[in-house]
Design a protein around this motif. Structure first.
Motif, PDB file in Angstrom:
ATOM      1  N   VAL A  69      13.220  60.062  42.848  1.00  0.00           N
ATOM      2  CA  VAL A  69      12.981  61.593  43.061  1.00  0.00           C
ATOM      3  C   VAL A  69      12.306  61.791  44.427  1.00  0.00           C
ATOM      4  N   ILE A  70      12.986  62.670  45.214  1.00  0.00           N
ATOM      5  CA  ILE A  70      12.514  63.119  46.450  1.00  0.00           C
ATOM      6  C   ILE A  70      11.741  64.440  46.312  1.00  0.00           C
ATOM      7  N   ALA A  71      10.525  64.769  46.792  1.00  0.00           N
ATOM      8  CA  ALA A  71      10.002  65.899  46.844  1.00  0.00           C
ATOM      9  C   ALA A  71      10.002  66.351  48.369  1.00  0.00           C
ATOM     10  N   ARG A  72      10.422  67.624  48.385  1.00  0.00           N
ATOM     11  CA  ARG A  72      10.230  68.324  49.896  1.00  0.00           C
ATOM     12  C   ARG A  72       9.777  69.694  49.632  1.00  0.00           C
ATOM     13  N   LEU A  73       9.146  70.147  50.797  1.00  0.00           N
ATOM     14  CA  LEU A  73       8.897  71.607  50.776  1.00  0.00           C
ATOM     15  C   LEU A  73      10.015  72.441  50.999  1.00  0.00           C
ATOM     16  N   THR A  74       9.853  73.745  50.414  1.00  0.00           N
ATOM     17  CA  THR A  74      11.022  74.527  50.472  1.00  0.00           C
ATOM     18  C   THR A  74      10.757  75.500  52.011  1.00  0.00           C
ATOM     19  N   ALA A  75      11.393  76.511  52.230  1.00  0.00           N
ATOM     20  CA  ALA A  75      11.092  77.097  53.701  1.00  0.00           C
ATOM     21  C   ALA A  75       9.714  77.835  53.295  1.00  0.00           C
ATOM     22  N   GLU A  76       9.534  78.346  52.124  1.00  0.00           N
ATOM     23  CA  GLU A  76       8.317  79.013  51.874  1.00  0.00           C
ATOM     24  C   GLU A  76       7.047  78.136  51.732  1.00  0.00           C
ATOM     25  N   GLY A  77       7.402  76.821  51.257  1.00  0.00           N
ATOM     26  CA  GLY A  77       6.346  75.880  51.341  1.00  0.00           C
ATOM     27  C   GLY A  77       6.005  75.409  52.844  1.00  0.00           C
ATOM     28  N   GLN A  78       6.927  75.340  53.548  1.00  0.00           N
ATOM     29  CA  GLN A  78       6.844  74.872  54.964  1.00  0.00           C
ATOM     30  C   GLN A  78       5.953  76.159  55.732  1.00  0.00           C
TER      31      GLN A  78
END
Length: 164
Positions: free
Chosen positions: A98-107
């Protein structure tokens, strides 16, 4: 006086272990208080800082990077997912990863709090230690950590029941 005559608490190995543990606890506590003053939980900040400006990370790599358990990373990711700050997807090369990444809001949150976190850490370290001493201690601890990463705890098995 040899090591056997030195009180256990005064042996250099015990003093070193306790000093490392105490320093870790003090730094984490001071940093946690300052980071949470930015309106984000410390554990969430750690995850957001790890994922910021990346294309994402495998959950297992994230746990190693954050120095925490995979289950804790899952718990933090779940909370941040509910806030719309993180998304998790299956790795196209492996269904198990599983890959976790920031959303635009997270970034955006990363952009707002990460540099503040860097300033906090820089100020705290600079207030308590000179830059040359910081470099020296960092080098010693990096070497120490590398050796410990490769240390086989099985060599300790015979020591557990000794009384000396």
């Amino acid at each position: 006086m040899d090591d056997s005559q030195t009180p256990v608490r005064d042996r250099p190995q015990i003093r070193l272990m306790r000093a490392i543990m105490r320093a870790n606890a003090l730094v984490r506590d001071k940093q946690k208080r300052a980071i949470e003053g930015l309106g984000v939980k410390f554990s969430e900040f750690d995850l957001i800082a790890a994922l910021g400006n990346t294309d994402g990370m495998r959950m297992s790599d994230l746990a190693r990077h954050m120095i925490t358990s995979p289950s804790n990373v899952t718990r933090i990711c779940t909370a941040l997912e509910k806030q719309g700050l993180v998304e998790r997807t299956r790795n196209c090369d492996s269904d198990r990863e599983v890959i976790a990444r920031l959303t635009a809001e997270g970034q955006e949150l990363f952009d707002r709090v990460f540099l503040a976190g860097v300033r906090i850490a820089t100020k705290m370290m600079s207030d308590v230690m000179s830059t040359p001493d910081q470099e020296k201690l960092a080098g010693m601890l990096e070497e120490f950590n590398q050796v410990l990463d490769e240390y086989d705890p099985a060599v300790l098995d015979g020591l557990k029941d000794r009384t000396d």
